[in-house]
Design a protein around this motif. Structure first.
Motif, PDB file in Angstrom:
ATOM      1  N   UNK A  16     -13.031  -6.883   8.222  1.00 22.54           N
ATOM      2  CA  UNK A  16     -13.459  -6.606   6.849  1.00 22.54           C
ATOM      3  C   UNK A  16     -14.959  -6.788   6.693  1.00 22.54           C
ATOM      4  N   UNK A  17     -15.415  -6.661   5.400  1.00 22.29           N
ATOM      5  CA  UNK A  17     -14.478  -6.309   4.357  1.00 22.29           C
ATOM      6  C   UNK A  17     -14.338  -4.792   4.259  1.00 22.29           C
ATOM      7  N   UNK A  18     -13.099  -4.341   4.090  1.00 20.93           N
ATOM      8  CA  UNK A  18     -12.812  -2.914   4.117  1.00 20.93           C
ATOM      9  C   UNK A  18     -13.341  -2.225   2.847  1.00 20.93           C
ATOM     10  N   UNK A  19     -12.953  -2.775   1.720  1.00 17.82           N
ATOM     11  CA  UNK A  19     -13.430  -2.241   0.432  1.00 17.82           C
ATOM     12  C   UNK A  19     -14.291  -3.310  -0.241  1.00 17.82           C
ATOM     13  N   UNK A  63     -15.440   0.108   5.108  1.00 21.98           N
ATOM     14  CA  UNK A  63     -14.653   1.310   4.814  1.00 21.98           C
ATOM     15  C   UNK A  63     -13.451   1.448   5.725  1.00 21.98           C
ATOM     16  N   UNK A  64     -12.361   2.028   5.221  1.00 25.19           N
ATOM     17  CA  UNK A  64     -11.126   2.158   6.008  1.00 25.19           C
ATOM     18  C   UNK A  64     -11.294   3.064   7.226  1.00 25.19           C
ATOM     19  N   UNK A  65     -12.297   3.946   7.194  1.00 27.69           N
ATOM     20  CA  UNK A  65     -12.532   4.861   8.303  1.00 27.69           C
ATOM     21  C   UNK A  65     -12.888   4.160   9.601  1.00 27.69           C
ATOM     22  N   UNK A  66     -13.347   2.906   9.506  1.00 24.15           N
ATOM     23  CA  UNK A  66     -13.749   2.172  10.718  1.00 24.15           C
ATOM     24  C   UNK A  66     -12.564   1.492  11.402  1.00 24.15           C
ATOM     25  N   UNK A  67     -11.438   1.424  10.713  1.00 23.44           N
ATOM     26  CA  UNK A  67     -10.299   0.681  11.281  1.00 23.44           C
ATOM     27  C   UNK A  67      -9.867   1.228  12.654  1.00 23.44           C
ATOM     28  N   UNK A  68      -9.683   2.564  12.811  1.00 27.21           N
ATOM     29  CA  UNK A  68      -9.209   3.068  14.110  1.00 27.21           C
ATOM     30  C   UNK A  68     -10.122   2.691  15.274  1.00 27.21           C
ATOM     31  N   UNK A  69     -11.419   2.706  15.035  1.00 27.60           N
ATOM     32  CA  UNK A  69     -12.387   2.378  16.081  1.00 27.60           C
ATOM     33  C   UNK A  69     -12.165   0.946  16.606  1.00 27.60           C
ATOM     34  N   UNK A 115      -3.213   0.096   0.184  1.00 28.85           N
ATOM     35  CA  UNK A 115      -2.508  -0.518   1.323  1.00 28.85           C
ATOM     36  C   UNK A 115      -2.089   0.529   2.355  1.00 28.85           C
ATOM     37  N   UNK A 116      -1.514   1.625   1.849  1.00 27.87           N
ATOM     38  CA  UNK A 116      -1.033   2.669   2.752  1.00 27.87           C
ATOM     39  C   UNK A 116      -2.148   3.233   3.620  1.00 27.87           C
ATOM     40  N   UNK A 117      -3.293   3.419   3.001  1.00 28.76           N
ATOM     41  CA  UNK A 117      -4.410   4.003   3.736  1.00 28.76           C
ATOM     42  C   UNK A 117      -4.808   3.116   4.931  1.00 28.76           C
ATOM     43  N   UNK A 118      -4.926   1.821   4.693  1.00 32.57           N
ATOM     44  CA  UNK A 118      -5.336   0.953   5.808  1.00 32.57           C
ATOM     45  C   UNK A 118      -4.236   0.841   6.872  1.00 32.57           C
ATOM     46  N   UNK A 119      -2.989   0.854   6.437  1.00 31.30           N
ATOM     47  CA  UNK A 119      -1.898   0.760   7.415  1.00 31.30           C
ATOM     48  C   UNK A 119      -1.833   2.024   8.272  1.00 31.30           C
ATOM     49  N   UNK A 120      -2.002   3.178   7.641  1.00 31.51           N
ATOM     50  CA  UNK A 120      -1.932   4.439   8.390  1.00 31.51           C
ATOM     51  C   UNK A 120      -3.083   4.580   9.373  1.00 31.51           C
ATOM     52  N   UNK A 121      -4.163   3.883   9.096  1.00 29.78           N
ATOM     53  CA  UNK A 121      -5.295   3.957  10.029  1.00 29.78           C
ATOM     54  C   UNK A 121      -5.163   2.953  11.171  1.00 29.78           C
ATOM     55  N   UNK A 158      -4.848  -6.020  14.309  1.00 35.53           N
ATOM     56  CA  UNK A 158      -5.976  -6.023  13.378  1.00 35.53           C
ATOM     57  C   UNK A 158      -5.432  -6.122  11.956  1.00 35.53           C
ATOM     58  N   UNK A 159      -5.850  -7.161  11.251  1.00 31.54           N
ATOM     59  CA  UNK A 159      -5.425  -7.335   9.860  1.00 31.54           C
ATOM     60  C   UNK A 159      -6.602  -6.963   8.965  1.00 31.54           C
ATOM     61  N   UNK A 160      -6.340  -6.044   8.044  1.00 29.76           N
ATOM     62  CA  UNK A 160      -7.414  -5.565   7.166  1.00 29.76           C
ATOM     63  C   UNK A 160      -7.593  -6.529   5.999  1.00 29.76           C
ATOM     64  N   UNK A 161      -8.858  -6.779   5.661  1.00 32.05           N
ATOM     65  CA  UNK A 161      -9.148  -7.687   4.541  1.00 32.05           C
ATOM     66  C   UNK A 161     -10.297  -7.152   3.707  1.00 32.05           C
ATOM     67  N   UNK A 162     -10.286  -7.475   2.439  1.00 37.91           N
ATOM     68  CA  UNK A 162     -11.404  -7.112   1.570  1.00 37.91           C
ATOM     69  C   UNK A 162     -11.060  -5.979   0.635  1.00 37.91           C
ATOM     70  N   UNK A 163     -10.737  -6.310  -0.604  1.00 31.71           N
ATOM     71  CA  UNK A 163     -10.477  -5.285  -1.616  1.00 31.71           C
ATOM     72  C   UNK A 163      -9.181  -4.528  -1.416  1.00 31.71           C
ATOM     73  N   UNK A 164      -8.244  -5.111  -0.687  1.00 30.95           N
ATOM     74  CA  UNK A 164      -6.954  -4.448  -0.464  1.00 30.95           C
ATOM     75  C   UNK A 164      -6.094  -4.577  -1.733  1.00 30.95           C
ATOM     76  N   UNK A 165      -5.548  -3.460  -2.179  1.00 29.88           N
ATOM     77  CA  UNK A 165      -4.694  -3.447  -3.369  1.00 29.88           C
ATOM     78  C   UNK A 165      -3.413  -2.685  -3.032  1.00 29.88           C
ATOM     79  N   UNK A 166      -2.508  -2.665  -4.009  1.00 35.69           N
ATOM     80  CA  UNK A 166      -1.279  -1.913  -3.804  1.00 35.69           C
ATOM     81  C   UNK A 166      -1.591  -0.432  -3.536  1.00 35.69           C
ATOM     82  N   UNK A 167      -2.663   0.049  -4.211  1.00 38.34           N
ATOM     83  CA  UNK A 167      -3.000   1.474  -4.089  1.00 38.34           C
ATOM     84  C   UNK A 167      -3.552   1.872  -2.728  1.00 38.34           C
TER      85      UNK A 167
END
Lengths: 212, 207
Positions: free
Chosen positions: B126-129, B142-148, B168-174, B157-166
């Protein structure tokens, strides 16, 4: 646990918590100067440093203690004490319970700050190797531990415990003798080591007062 | 202690009693609680740790301590989470032994690789958002960096920073293996249902 070959030094220096104010190298150099003069316990108490910075500072200071009788003690963070090869940990009155620190980490000399007879008795019962008790006299730092407790309280604590007690709070070489006469094993101070332009002179006076 | 993925980690805030926060989110199904409190005394941290550990055992969740390896050891927590300015992770791994969980915060590939080499079980990326929960300097990655990051380490890899219900899917799919949240749960009027909602989203978008 105090190693059998290591009697605790009677002079105790607490770092002044200002290592982070742009004074890199200050403490290691001060520790080198003091420990080359007289055996001393150095307590690294730099609460504003990150754990990483404290870890690095502890390693550095450990390398600056040449005198084998001197000890390096880390305030509160026994993890850092263990990882950096320091001799012990000092637990503040509001710190993690002493018995939890001692369980499993028996290689460390473990001290505790106390501000009452009750706290002193409880620290001894929990397995503390030594106590710091005070404030005994008025202090310029206005350490937030209430009014000075005086020599009578010090005598009471020393008479009721069997581990070394270091008197703290307003300590000077001149007041050291009174503390020892009232049962203290040694004396602890902060500002006098840091403010001093005449460090060697201060250390000599301490040495004389402590009979070392 | 084993972590099961995808994982929802709740990080406590300084605004109210940490064990109370933990209990609410555990009722909603949180898998992991991280005690994070920068201004508390050692005795408070220890007391909270003992309470949260007991709660986590009851709810079959994992309890870790942020930064304070000393407290984690004293309270026999399941592990510790370390930032880049905290205790060196390789030393922490040695002191924790193999049975405990070590997490490390990273924000770049090099930090992620180094964390993995130090023996981290997972990394917090993080922080992602953008987030208001922590005083973070710099822009969100940004979520775009997760795959790298995911492609360059073999640990979760656990995503952190500004994660919300809205989002969540985006970070998981990446490629994230889980999410760590503070505000999305702590600032919700109902932390229990907020937790359950996040977990549901996290799991459903992977199917």
């Amino acid at each position: 646990m105090i190693p059998a070959e290591k009697a605790l030094p009677r002079l105790y220096m607490v770092s002044d918590g200002q290592e982070h104010f742009g004074r890199k190298q200050y403490l290691p150099e001060l520790v080198r100067r003091i420990t080359s003069h007289i055996p001393v316990i150095v307590q690294l108490r730099e609460k504003h440093l990150t754990a990483k910075a404290l870890y690095e500072l502890s390693l550095k200071i450990n390398g600056h203690i040449h005198d084998k009788r001197s000890l390096l003690i880390i305030n509160e963070r026994f993890d850092i004490a263990l990882a950096t090869g320091a001799d012990g940990v000092h637990i503040p009155e509001s710190g993690c319970p002493l018995d939890r620190v001692i369980v499993g980490f028996q290689g460390l000399v473990t001290g505790k700050s106390t501000h009452s007879l009750q706290a002193a008795l409880s620290a001894e019962a929990s397995g503390a190797d030594y106590l710091i008790f005070g404030p005994i006299f008025e202090t310029p730092e206005k350490i937030p531990y209430g009014p000075p407790m005086g020599l009578n309280k010090l005598a009471e604590v020393c008479a009721n415990t069997s581990i070394p007690v270091y008197a703290i709070g307003g300590i000077s070489p001149e007041k050291t003798r009174q503390c020892i006469e009232n049962g203290a094993y040694g004396v602890a101070a902060m500002s006098i080591f840091h403010a001093s332009d005449s460090l060697n002179n201060t250390l000599e006076r301490f040495q004389k007062a402590l009979g070392q | 202690m084993n972590l099961h993925y995808p994982v929802l980690c709740f990080i406590t805030t300084e605004s109210s009693c940490p064990p109370m926060q933990a209990e609410k989110t555990l009722k909603g199904g949180a898998h992991m609680i991280q005690l994070r409190h920068k201004s508390a005394s050692g005795s408070e941290l220890y007391r909270w740790s003992v309470d949260i550990k007991r709660l986590c055992e009851r709810y079959n969740a994992i309890f870790i301590v942020n930064d304070r390896l000393d407290i984690a050891l004293a309270a026999d927590a399941d592990g510790v989470h370390l930032g880049q300015e905290d205790f060196p992770p390789d030393m922490a791994r040695k002191m924790l032994g193999k049975g405990k969980i070590l997490g490390v915060s990273v924000s770049s590939v090099s930090e992620a690789r180094s964390a993995e080499q130090s023996g981290a079980d997972y990394i917090g990326l993080g922080h992602i958002f953008s987030t208001t929960s922590k005083q973070k300097s710099g822009k969100p990655i940004g979520p775009g960096r997760i795959p790298e990051i995911v492609d360059n380490v073999s640990i979760p890899v656990i995503a952190i920073g500004g994660i919300t219900e809205k989002n969540t899917c985006e970070v998981m799919r990446r490629g994230a293996s889980g999410i760590a949240v503070i505000s999305a749960i702590a600032e919700s009027p109902n932390p229990e249902t907020a937790t359950a909602g996040l977990i549901k989203n996290m799991q459903s978008c992977l199917q």
